[in-house]
Design a protein around this motif. Structure first.
Motif, PDB file in Angstrom:
ATOM      1  N   LYS A  38     -79.110 -22.029  31.526  1.00  0.00           N
ATOM      2  CA  LYS A  38     -80.001 -20.944  30.721  1.00  0.00           C
ATOM      3  C   LYS A  38     -81.340 -20.708  31.651  1.00  0.00           C
ATOM      4  O   LYS A  38     -81.477 -21.243  32.812  1.00  0.00           O
ATOM      5  N   PRO A  39     -82.020 -19.743  31.490  1.00  0.00           N
ATOM      6  CA  PRO A  39     -83.461 -19.510  32.321  1.00  0.00           C
ATOM      7  C   PRO A  39     -84.236 -20.820  32.338  1.00  0.00           C
ATOM      8  O   PRO A  39     -84.198 -21.573  31.588  1.00  0.00           O
ATOM      9  N   GLU A  87     -80.841 -20.456  37.807  1.00  0.00           N
ATOM     10  CA  GLU A  87     -81.658 -19.447  36.864  1.00  0.00           C
ATOM     11  C   GLU A  87     -83.178 -19.877  37.049  1.00  0.00           C
ATOM     12  O   GLU A  87     -83.833 -19.644  36.126  1.00  0.00           O
ATOM     13  N   SER A  88     -83.675 -20.233  38.201  1.00  0.00           N
ATOM     14  CA  SER A  88     -85.076 -20.606  38.528  1.00  0.00           C
ATOM     15  C   SER A  88     -85.217 -20.123  40.033  1.00  0.00           C
ATOM     16  O   SER A  88     -84.494 -20.302  40.648  1.00  0.00           O
TER      17      SER A  88
END
Length: 339
Positions: A38-39, A87-88
């Motif tokens: 996920k984000p 996602e970073s």
């Protein structure tokens, strides 16, 4: 994205709270779908997992200093792996990272803010789970900051060949102290002597532990780094010098009776007379000093002053067995799982 197409992801979950010493049937291996980052998260291919004594305390409904594991939840612990999908903005695909919240699974997700990118030129990556991270940092702060030894003092260390004990003994040697080992086999004692312990006691064959410690420590014990609790603690206390210090780091000897009181002799009169200090140790209390200590440990490692023995189990299927044998003291060195 190399490896991102995995659809089956064997995952260990807690099936029931252990009664006494954990057994393999307390855990269940489930076939789960590979997670999706996920984000703010990283999808990571697990290379190494760490199993450590503190995990036993989490396998209980009782209140503890760390959040407990719930029935049906995925088992978690320290790990090292390769970022497959980030996602970073803090990490890129291909980075090798370490974090304390890996799932016991080949593909896992990790919060980017909790991950550390490893310098592959500094040391083998798995040392970030041992001598250069939690066990090494614990040895460093428990001995130097809590034990506060003075040059020449005798330092007695239980579980001396384990992940923490082997580093604590070497730090004691580096600092001009007199380290004495307690471990569970002659082979472990021989190893401890080879890395700088002056003497050692096999607690399984020593018989009268109080007498054995007195013989190995003729000038008494100034600092006892207690990684086990139980009878070893009692024998060490009876050999403690005036103003001696006991640092309670772990209670692995109680793993088979975790939810029962640790009842033994009560030497309060002796504690009073010798003005002993008994203090509990938690690594989190020293977080502000991690960077400085890790830098020093890395320097010692690179200069050849620190050796780190590892006990490696192969494959994700071996994780519970590695955990249990570590609790029983059957490991020889830092217990790892190579996934």
């Amino acid at each position: 994205m190399r490896g991102h197409a995995i659809t089956s992801n064997p995952t260990w979950v807690l099936k029931r709270f252990p009664t006494g010493m954990p057994v393999p049937d307390d855990f269940s291996l489930e076939q789960r779908a590979a997670p999706v980052a996920k984000p703010g998260e990283l999808l990571v291919r697990t290379h190494w997992l760490s199993v450590d004594p503190y995990m036993r305390a989490r396998l209980s409904p009782a209140k503890n200093y760390a959040a407990g594991q719930k029935i049906g939840e995925m088992m978690r612990g320290g790990g090292v792996g390769e970022v497959i999908a980030s996602e970073s903005p803090l990490f890129h695909n291909g980075d090798i990272i370490q974090a304390d919240d890996f799932g016991w699974q080949p593909m896992t997700t990790v919060a980017a803010q909790m991950a550390t990118r490893l310098d592959l030129s500094a040391a083998p990556v798995q040392t970030s789970l041992g001598c250069l991270d939690m066990p090494g940092l614990s040895a460093y702060f428990a001995l130097l900051n809590v034990g506060r030894p003075k040059a020449g003092e005798t330092v007695l260390i239980s579980a001396a060949s384990g992940a923490l004990g082997q580093i604590a003994g070497q730090i004691a040697r580096i600092k001009g102290l007199d380290p004495v080992a307690i471990a569970g086999s002659d082979a472990k004692i021989d190893w401890c002597k080879s890395i700088g312990y002056r003497a050692g006691i096999n607690h399984r064959t020593a018989g009268d532990l109080t007498a054995a410690i007195a013989k190995a420590c003729p000038s008494g014990v100034d600092v006892f780094l207690d990684n086990t609790a139980g009878p070893i603690h009692d024998a060490a206390l009876l050999n403690l010098n005036t103003s001696g210090r006991i640092v309670v780091v772990g209670t692995v000897a109680l793993a088979d009776r975790f939810d029962r009181p640790d009842i033994g002799p009560r030497f309060l009169r002796r504690i009073l007379v010798i003005r002993a200090r008994i203090e509990g140790f938690l690594l989190d209390d020293f977080e502000a000093q991690y960077a400085e200590a890790r830098s020093q440990l890395t320097k010692w490692y690179q200069e050849g002053f620190l050796e780190a023995r590892e006990d490696v189990a192969e494959g994700i299927e071996a994780a519970p067995h590695a955990f249990i044998r570590m609790l029983k003291g059957e490991n020889f060195g830092k217990q790892l799982v190579k996934v």
